[in-house]
Design a protein around this motif. Sequence first.
Motif, mmCIF file in Angstrom:
data_model
loop_
_atom_site.group_PDB
_atom_site.id
_atom_site.type_symbol
_atom_site.label_atom_id
_atom_site.label_comp_id
_atom_site.label_asym_id
_atom_site.label_seq_id
_atom_site.Cartn_x
_atom_site.Cartn_y
_atom_site.Cartn_z
ATOM 1 N N GLY A 36 0.807 -1.114 0.087
ATOM 2 C CA GLY A 36 0.229 -0.034 -0.192
ATOM 3 C C GLY A 36 0.821 1.214 -0.119
ATOM 4 N N PHE A 37 0.361 2.383 0.568
ATOM 5 C CA PHE A 37 0.963 3.572 0.442
ATOM 6 C C PHE A 37 2.432 3.696 1.368
ATOM 7 C CE2 PHE A 37 1.318 8.184 1.920
ATOM 8 C CZ PHE A 37 0.718 8.714 0.624
ATOM 9 N N THR A 38 3.351 3.904 0.234
ATOM 10 C CA THR A 38 4.721 3.941 0.480
ATOM 11 C C THR A 38 5.327 2.517 1.151
ATOM 12 O OG1 THR A 38 4.746 4.563 2.948
ATOM 13 C CG2 THR A 38 4.315 6.204 1.121
ATOM 14 N N GLY A 39 4.490 1.479 1.060
ATOM 15 C CA GLY A 39 5.099 0.308 1.838
ATOM 16 C C GLY A 39 6.017 -0.443 1.105
ATOM 17 N N VAL A 40 6.877 -1.279 1.444
ATOM 18 C CA VAL A 40 7.739 -2.134 0.526
ATOM 19 C C VAL A 40 7.459 -3.636 0.905
ATOM 20 C CG1 VAL A 40 9.559 -0.500 0.448
ATOM 21 C CG2 VAL A 40 9.658 -2.131 2.425
ATOM 22 N N LYS A 41 7.803 -4.573 0.172
ATOM 23 C CA LYS A 41 7.378 -5.875 -0.064
ATOM 24 C C LYS A 41 7.985 -6.583 1.576
ATOM 25 C CE LYS A 41 11.526 -7.512 -2.645
ATOM 26 N NZ LYS A 41 12.131 -6.000 -2.774
ATOM 27 N N GLU A 42 9.035 -6.020 2.174
ATOM 28 C CA GLU A 42 9.306 -6.796 3.417
ATOM 29 C C GLU A 42 8.386 -6.564 4.562
ATOM 30 O OE1 GLU A 42 12.912 -6.233 0.512
ATOM 31 O OE2 GLU A 42 11.380 -4.742 1.268
ATOM 32 N N GLN A 43 7.613 -5.479 4.351
ATOM 33 C CA GLN A 43 6.536 -5.316 5.467
ATOM 34 C C GLN A 43 5.705 -6.350 5.462
ATOM 35 O OE1 GLN A 43 6.714 -1.076 4.438
ATOM 36 N NE2 GLN A 43 7.348 -0.466 6.371
ATOM 37 N N TYR A 44 5.924 -7.399 5.675
ATOM 38 C CA TYR A 44 4.812 -8.855 5.773
ATOM 39 C C TYR A 44 4.208 -9.012 4.621
ATOM 40 C CZ TYR A 44 5.028 -6.605 10.478
ATOM 41 O OH TYR A 44 5.427 -6.224 11.769
#
Length: 297
Positions: A36-44
């Motif tokens: 989502g908004f600014t998230g990257v793939k390592e965030q779960y």
Amino acid sequence: MRRDIAFDAEGTILRGWLHLPDSATGPHAVVVMAHGFTGVKEQYLDRYAEVLAAAGLAVLVFDNRNFGASDGEPRGEIDPVQQVRDYRHAITYARTMPELDRGRVGAWGTSYSGGHVLMLGAIDRRVRCVVSQVPAISGPVGSSRRIRSDLVSALRNRFDADREARFRGLAPTVLPVVAEDPTAPCALPGPDAWAFFAATRDIAPAWRNEVTLRSAEMLREYEPGTWVTRISPTPLLMIVATEDTLTPTDLALDAYNRALEPKRLVLMPGGHFDPYTGSGFEVSSAAARDWFVQHLL
């Protein structure tokens, strides 16, 4: 099994992972996902992919352009419609891979990308089923609820000043995504947003606490909920948190009610970030897994 992947999204290289199931033989049904908004793939997102892969599904996870491992400039800028197009590039790439079944493609999105997959499911019939988790439904309405009405005029003045500065050739203005101080300006105000991103710093060192001001302006132009009536006959699962103030619960429930069959709603307790961890993750990941298994396997 997981391996790194990269693909050309019409001039911009996007990077991510391909998770393949260990037990099944290909070609595999595949789920495409981004954050989502600014998230990257390592965030779960790796955790969601592992759950789906254990059920016999391949998963193509990628970082949005301008974020994480993917290329793109300016860094930290989000054009939501371009991100929808990048989902479509990812699907095209997946359909070229011999180990994946080009006729069995699902789409998963969360928060901002939860809104993206509503639009994607309506316009791209290569998508066989959709999972939309705590989705953004209306950028203008959601944004208006996160800012006091007496501050709106000053924000519009900042948008105008940033636009004029870019016209003169200056770099886009950036602002923090989250802030520990509740009075400090940021894109995603609130203690729950700060807590989520602060807790993932060690596992997601590529994440940066900055986003362009223009991204916040483009958010206010984005209405993915208007597409929800056009998703059918593609099956739609919506996972909605009962106390979501970031992508408001009532907007998501209204969108679900407007969607046509086939559809399913999972209403889970908690706020916007609860689906990613603890018992919330168990509920959200199992619901997504079962939906994709039902409609892709």
